[in-house]
Scaffold this motif. Structure first.
Motif, PDB file in Angstrom:
ATOM      1  N   ARG A  29     105.258  37.917 132.135  1.00  0.00           N
ATOM      2  CA  ARG A  29     105.171  38.167 130.697  1.00  0.00           C
ATOM      3  C   ARG A  29     106.411  38.941 130.263  1.00  0.00           C
ATOM      4  O   ARG A  29     106.841  39.859 130.953  1.00  0.00           O
ATOM      5  CB  ARG A  29     103.930  38.989 130.379  1.00  0.00           C
ATOM      6  CG  ARG A  29     102.629  38.302 130.664  1.00  0.00           C
ATOM      7  CD  ARG A  29     101.491  39.332 130.620  1.00  0.00           C
ATOM      8  NE  ARG A  29     100.197  38.729 130.812  1.00  0.00           N
ATOM      9  CZ  ARG A  29      99.641  38.509 132.003  1.00  0.00           C
ATOM     10  NH1 ARG A  29     100.259  38.849 133.110  1.00  0.00           N
ATOM     11  NH2 ARG A  29      98.452  37.946 132.081  1.00  0.00           N
TER      12      ARG A  29
ATOM     13  N   PRO B 209     102.566  37.414 124.512  1.00  0.00           N
ATOM     14  CA  PRO B 209     103.900  37.591 125.106  1.00  0.00           C
ATOM     15  C   PRO B 209     104.567  36.241 125.369  1.00  0.00           C
ATOM     16  O   PRO B 209     103.908  35.207 125.452  1.00  0.00           O
ATOM     17  CB  PRO B 209     103.592  38.298 126.426  1.00  0.00           C
ATOM     18  CG  PRO B 209     102.236  37.812 126.794  1.00  0.00           C
ATOM     19  CD  PRO B 209     101.501  37.643 125.476  1.00  0.00           C
ATOM     20  N   GLN B 210     105.875  36.305 125.494  1.00  0.00           N
ATOM     21  CA  GLN B 210     106.601  35.128 125.969  1.00  0.00           C
ATOM     22  C   GLN B 210     106.394  35.064 127.469  1.00  0.00           C
ATOM     23  O   GLN B 210     106.074  36.064 128.110  1.00  0.00           O
ATOM     24  CB  GLN B 210     108.081  35.255 125.650  1.00  0.00           C
ATOM     25  CG  GLN B 210     108.393  35.246 124.167  1.00  0.00           C
ATOM     26  CD  GLN B 210     109.878  35.393 123.915  1.00  0.00           C
ATOM     27  OE1 GLN B 210     110.701  35.321 124.822  1.00  0.00           O
ATOM     28  NE2 GLN B 210     110.235  35.609 122.663  1.00  0.00           N
ATOM     29  N   ARG B 211     106.576  33.886 128.035  1.00  0.00           N
ATOM     30  CA  ARG B 211     106.436  33.720 129.484  1.00  0.00           C
ATOM     31  C   ARG B 211     107.734  33.173 130.051  1.00  0.00           C
ATOM     32  O   ARG B 211     108.322  32.246 129.520  1.00  0.00           O
ATOM     33  CB  ARG B 211     105.309  32.748 129.829  1.00  0.00           C
ATOM     34  CG  ARG B 211     103.920  33.241 129.516  1.00  0.00           C
ATOM     35  CD  ARG B 211     103.474  34.207 130.570  1.00  0.00           C
ATOM     36  NE  ARG B 211     102.071  34.561 130.361  1.00  0.00           N
ATOM     37  CZ  ARG B 211     101.280  34.953 131.307  1.00  0.00           C
ATOM     38  NH1 ARG B 211     101.700  35.050 132.546  1.00  0.00           N
ATOM     39  NH2 ARG B 211     100.044  35.283 131.046  1.00  0.00           N
ATOM     40  N   LEU B 212     108.159  33.791 131.160  1.00  0.00           N
ATOM     41  CA  LEU B 212     109.311  33.284 131.893  1.00  0.00           C
ATOM     42  C   LEU B 212     108.854  32.098 132.738  1.00  0.00           C
ATOM     43  O   LEU B 212     107.649  31.945 133.003  1.00  0.00           O
ATOM     44  CB  LEU B 212     109.880  34.382 132.788  1.00  0.00           C
ATOM     45  CG  LEU B 212     110.460  35.612 132.079  1.00  0.00           C
ATOM     46  CD1 LEU B 212     110.893  36.653 133.108  1.00  0.00           C
ATOM     47  CD2 LEU B 212     111.619  35.215 131.185  1.00  0.00           C
TER      48      LEU B 212
ATOM     49  N   TYR C 110     107.787  41.025 126.774  1.00  0.00           N
ATOM     50  CA  TYR C 110     107.409  41.571 125.479  1.00  0.00           C
ATOM     51  C   TYR C 110     108.650  42.050 124.737  1.00  0.00           C
ATOM     52  O   TYR C 110     109.636  42.449 125.337  1.00  0.00           O
ATOM     53  CB  TYR C 110     106.456  42.749 125.659  1.00  0.00           C
ATOM     54  CG  TYR C 110     105.174  42.370 126.357  1.00  0.00           C
ATOM     55  CD1 TYR C 110     104.086  41.911 125.634  1.00  0.00           C
ATOM     56  CD2 TYR C 110     105.052  42.465 127.742  1.00  0.00           C
ATOM     57  CE1 TYR C 110     102.905  41.552 126.267  1.00  0.00           C
ATOM     58  CE2 TYR C 110     103.875  42.115 128.379  1.00  0.00           C
ATOM     59  CZ  TYR C 110     102.804  41.654 127.637  1.00  0.00           C
ATOM     60  OH  TYR C 110     101.647  41.304 128.270  1.00  0.00           O
TER      61      TYR C 110
ATOM     62  N   ASP D 154     106.098  44.052 119.899  1.00  0.00           N
ATOM     63  CA  ASP D 154     104.835  44.172 120.626  1.00  0.00           C
ATOM     64  C   ASP D 154     104.398  45.620 120.789  1.00  0.00           C
ATOM     65  O   ASP D 154     103.200  45.906 120.849  1.00  0.00           O
ATOM     66  CB  ASP D 154     104.927  43.473 121.992  1.00  0.00           C
ATOM     67  CG  ASP D 154     105.066  41.973 121.841  1.00  0.00           C
ATOM     68  OD1 ASP D 154     104.316  41.382 121.031  1.00  0.00           O
ATOM     69  OD2 ASP D 154     105.930  41.387 122.519  1.00  0.00           O
TER      70      ASP D 154
ATOM     71  N   GLU E 209      95.786  40.200 125.511  1.00  0.00           N
ATOM     72  CA  GLU E 209      96.319  38.835 125.544  1.00  0.00           C
ATOM     73  C   GLU E 209      95.176  37.820 125.619  1.00  0.00           C
ATOM     74  O   GLU E 209      95.176  36.823 124.886  1.00  0.00           O
ATOM     75  CB  GLU E 209      97.265  38.665 126.732  1.00  0.00           C
ATOM     76  CG  GLU E 209      97.866  37.276 126.805  1.00  0.00           C
ATOM     77  CD  GLU E 209      98.766  37.080 128.012  1.00  0.00           C
ATOM     78  OE1 GLU E 209      99.170  35.926 128.221  1.00  0.00           O
ATOM     79  OE2 GLU E 209      99.052  38.049 128.742  1.00  0.00           O
TER      80      GLU E 209
END
Length: 119
Positions: A36, A28-31, A38, A42, A21
């Motif tokens: 993270r 990755p997307q982030r909350l 995935y 990914d 990363e």
């Protein structure tokens, strides 16, 4: 999936995934909590990264070429014409390194042989 699940599914440590990363190889997307997240894609990206690393490419080079690599039935295939030339250059660098190592080994063999004769 969270980073632990991706690590388990790919056999790559969480630390390595964080490094990917940092290098821009994995995004990755982030909350809102910062965790993270995935997706299934990914898993395939990590697989491609591992194969390219094993082929001797560094992460900077992988970042450049990753968008041009497709996975077709388990085989990585270049999707950009200029990528083939870059990969050939990498192979040539590896061939040069192998030649240098073979010369070094031959020199060591000569030294070892001289040591046996002197004993």
């Amino acid at each position: 999936m969270r980073i632990g699940e991706l690590a388990r599914r790919t056999g790559v440590s969480e630390r390595a995934l964080r490094y990917y990363e940092e290098q821009g190889l994995l995004i990755p997307q982030r909350l809102p909590s910062g965790y993270r997240v995935y997706g299934e894609t990914d898993v395939a990206v990590v697989r491609r990264i591992r194969i390219l690393l094993a082929a001797g490419l560094n992460t900077a080079r992988i970042q450049e070429i990753l968008p041009c690599i497709v996975d077709e039935d388990g085989w990585l295939t270049p999707d950009c014409p200029e990528l083939v030339d870059a990969l050939r250059q990498q192979r040539n660098r590896i061939d040069d390194a192998i030649g240098e190592l073979e010369t070094t080994r031959a020199n060591l063999d000569t030294i070892i042989g001289a040591g046996r004769r002197a004993s």
